[in-house]
Write a protein that holds these residues in place. Structure first.
Motif, PDB file in Angstrom:
ATOM      1  N   UNK A  10       0.846  -1.187   0.110  1.00  0.00           N
ATOM      2  CA  UNK A  10       0.103   0.035   0.006  1.00  0.00           C
ATOM      3  C   UNK A  10       0.759   1.150   0.059  1.00  0.00           C
ATOM      4  N   UNK A  11       0.597   2.153  -1.031  1.00  0.00           N
ATOM      5  CA  UNK A  11       1.484   3.260  -1.201  1.00  0.00           C
ATOM      6  C   UNK A  11       0.849   4.236   0.127  1.00  0.00           C
ATOM      7  N   UNK A  12       1.986   5.045   0.789  1.00  0.00           N
ATOM      8  CA  UNK A  12       1.535   5.925   2.009  1.00  0.00           C
ATOM      9  C   UNK A  12       1.854   7.088   1.590  1.00  0.00           C
ATOM     10  N   UNK A  13       2.760   7.423   0.636  1.00  0.00           N
ATOM     11  CA  UNK A  13       3.165   8.673  -0.001  1.00  0.00           C
ATOM     12  C   UNK A  13       3.701   8.418  -1.185  1.00  0.00           C
ATOM     13  N   UNK A  14       4.530   9.574  -2.097  1.00  0.00           N
ATOM     14  CA  UNK A  14       5.069   9.144  -3.216  1.00  0.00           C
ATOM     15  C   UNK A  14       6.262   8.178  -3.248  1.00  0.00           C
ATOM     16  N   UNK A  15       6.901   8.293  -1.958  1.00  0.00           N
ATOM     17  CA  UNK A  15       8.126   7.544  -1.662  1.00  0.00           C
ATOM     18  C   UNK A  15       7.880   6.348  -0.725  1.00  0.00           C
ATOM     19  N   UNK A  16       6.915   6.465   0.210  1.00  0.00           N
ATOM     20  CA  UNK A  16       6.836   5.431   1.276  1.00  0.00           C
ATOM     21  C   UNK A  16       5.837   4.603   0.780  1.00  0.00           C
ATOM     22  N   UNK A  17       6.190   3.096   1.449  1.00  0.00           N
ATOM     23  CA  UNK A  17       5.222   2.110   0.963  1.00  0.00           C
ATOM     24  C   UNK A  17       5.206   1.327   2.175  1.00  0.00           C
ATOM     25  N   UNK A  18       3.923   0.741   2.458  1.00  0.00           N
ATOM     26  CA  UNK A  18       3.765  -0.343   3.476  1.00  0.00           C
ATOM     27  C   UNK A  18       3.478  -1.716   2.721  1.00  0.00           C
ATOM     28  N   UNK A  19       4.453  -2.606   3.409  1.00  0.00           N
ATOM     29  CA  UNK A  19       4.511  -3.757   2.682  1.00  0.00           C
ATOM     30  C   UNK A  19       4.264  -4.834   3.699  1.00  0.00           C
ATOM     31  N   UNK A  20       3.317  -5.857   3.476  1.00  0.00           N
ATOM     32  CA  UNK A  20       2.952  -6.912   4.531  1.00  0.00           C
ATOM     33  C   UNK A  20       3.115  -8.276   3.633  1.00  0.00           C
ATOM     34  N   UNK A  21       3.909  -9.064   4.681  1.00  0.00           N
ATOM     35  CA  UNK A  21       4.287 -10.502   4.297  1.00  0.00           C
ATOM     36  C   UNK A  21       3.186 -11.357   4.847  1.00  0.00           C
ATOM     37  N   UNK A  22       2.384 -11.962   4.099  1.00  0.00           N
ATOM     38  CA  UNK A  22       1.458 -12.818   5.117  1.00  0.00           C
ATOM     39  C   UNK A  22       1.584 -14.229   4.746  1.00  0.00           C
ATOM     40  N   UNK A  23       2.109 -14.982   5.889  1.00  0.00           N
ATOM     41  CA  UNK A  23       2.367 -16.146   5.915  1.00  0.00           C
ATOM     42  C   UNK A  23       1.674 -17.124   6.676  1.00  0.00           C
ATOM     43  N   UNK A  24       0.744 -18.148   5.865  1.00  0.00           N
ATOM     44  CA  UNK A  24       0.075 -19.206   7.058  1.00  0.00           C
ATOM     45  C   UNK A  24       0.525 -20.447   6.600  1.00  0.00           C
ATOM     46  N   UNK A  25       0.037 -21.512   7.503  1.00  0.00           N
ATOM     47  CA  UNK A  25       0.340 -22.608   7.194  1.00  0.00           C
ATOM     48  C   UNK A  25      -0.001 -23.492   8.419  1.00  0.00           C
ATOM     49  N   UNK A  26       0.234 -25.057   8.084  1.00  0.00           N
ATOM     50  CA  UNK A  26      -0.313 -25.867   9.133  1.00  0.00           C
ATOM     51  C   UNK A  26       0.328 -27.210   8.796  1.00  0.00           C
ATOM     52  N   UNK A  27       0.303 -28.174   9.930  1.00  0.00           N
ATOM     53  CA  UNK A  27       0.965 -29.379   9.768  1.00  0.00           C
ATOM     54  C   UNK A  27      -0.066 -30.415  10.197  1.00  0.00           C
ATOM     55  N   UNK A  28      -0.373 -31.416   9.548  1.00  0.00           N
ATOM     56  CA  UNK A  28      -1.409 -32.358   9.582  1.00  0.00           C
ATOM     57  C   UNK A  28      -1.201 -33.933   9.237  1.00  0.00           C
TER      58      UNK A  28
END
Length: 161
Positions: free
Chosen positions: A54-72
Motif C-alpha cells: 500500500x502506498x503511503x506517500x510518493x516515496x513510502x510504502x507499507x509492505x505486508x508479508x502474510x504467511x500461513x500454514x499448518x502441519x497435519x
C-alpha cells in the motif's frame, strides 16, 4: 556535486527500511497434548505466502508479508499458524517503472528472514521442532502475479488455444 563542471550527478537510488512490525501472529496447537506425542507418520506441511503493498506517500510504502500454514497427519491437525509481518519502506531516486518490482520483490525479500525466524520460534515454543521455511524467490512470485493480471488489464491481450 558536478563532476568536471558538468551536469549534477543524479542522486543514488535508495531503498530504506523505516520500520518493521508484527501486525498479526497466531499459533494454534488445537489437539495438544495428543499432537505432541510421537506420530506414526511425517506430517504434511502446507504453507501459503502473500505479499500486499500500500502506498503511503510518493516515496513510502507499507509492505505486508502474510504467511500461513499448518502441519497435519491424515487424522490430526498438529499445529496452525498465521503471521502478517510488515515494514515501511522508502524508495527514492528510482525510475517510476522500477518502483513496482522493488516494492513487490525486494521489500518482501528483506522482510522474509525476520518472518521466517518468528515462525520458527512460534513452532518451537508451541512444543514442536522449529519450522524453518525454505527461502522464497519473490521475483518468481512477482512474475506469476503479473502474468495472472495481464489479461485483466485494459489493452491486454487474451490468448486462447
Amino acid at each position: 556535486m558536478t563532476p568536471n563542471g558538468g551536469k549534477p550527478m543524479d542522486a543514488a537510488p535508495q531503498l530504506n527500511v523505516l520500520a518493521q512490525y508484527i501486525r498479526d501472529l497466531s499459533f494454534e496447537n488445537p489437539n495438544a497434548p495428543r499432537s505432541l506425542m510421537p506420530q506414526e507418520e511425517q506430517p504434511a506441511i502446507d504453507i501459503q505466502v502473500n505479499v500486499n503493498a500500500n502506498p503511503m506517500s510518493e516515496t513510502d510504502f507499507q509492505i505486508e508479508l502474510a504467511v500461513e500454514g499448518d502441519a497435519k497427519t491424515k487424522d490430526l491437525v498438529l499445529f496452525k499458524f498465521e503471521l502478517v509481518y510488515g515494514g515501511i519502506f522508502r524508495i527514492t531516486n528510482v525510475p517510476q517503472e522500477a518502483v513496482h518490482p522493488i516494492v513487490l520483490i525486494e521489500c518482501p525479500r528483506l522482510l522474509f528472514p525476520f518472518a521466517r525466524q518468528i515462525i520458527a520460534n512460534a513452532t518451537r515454543d508451541g512444543g514442536f521442532p522449529p519450522l524453518y521455511l525454505d527461502p522464497i524467490d519473490f521475483s518468481v512470485l512477482y512474475r506469476e502475479r503479473m502474468a495472472q493480471q495481464a489479461p485483466q488489464q485494459p489493452g491486454g491481450s487474451i490468448i486462447t488455444q
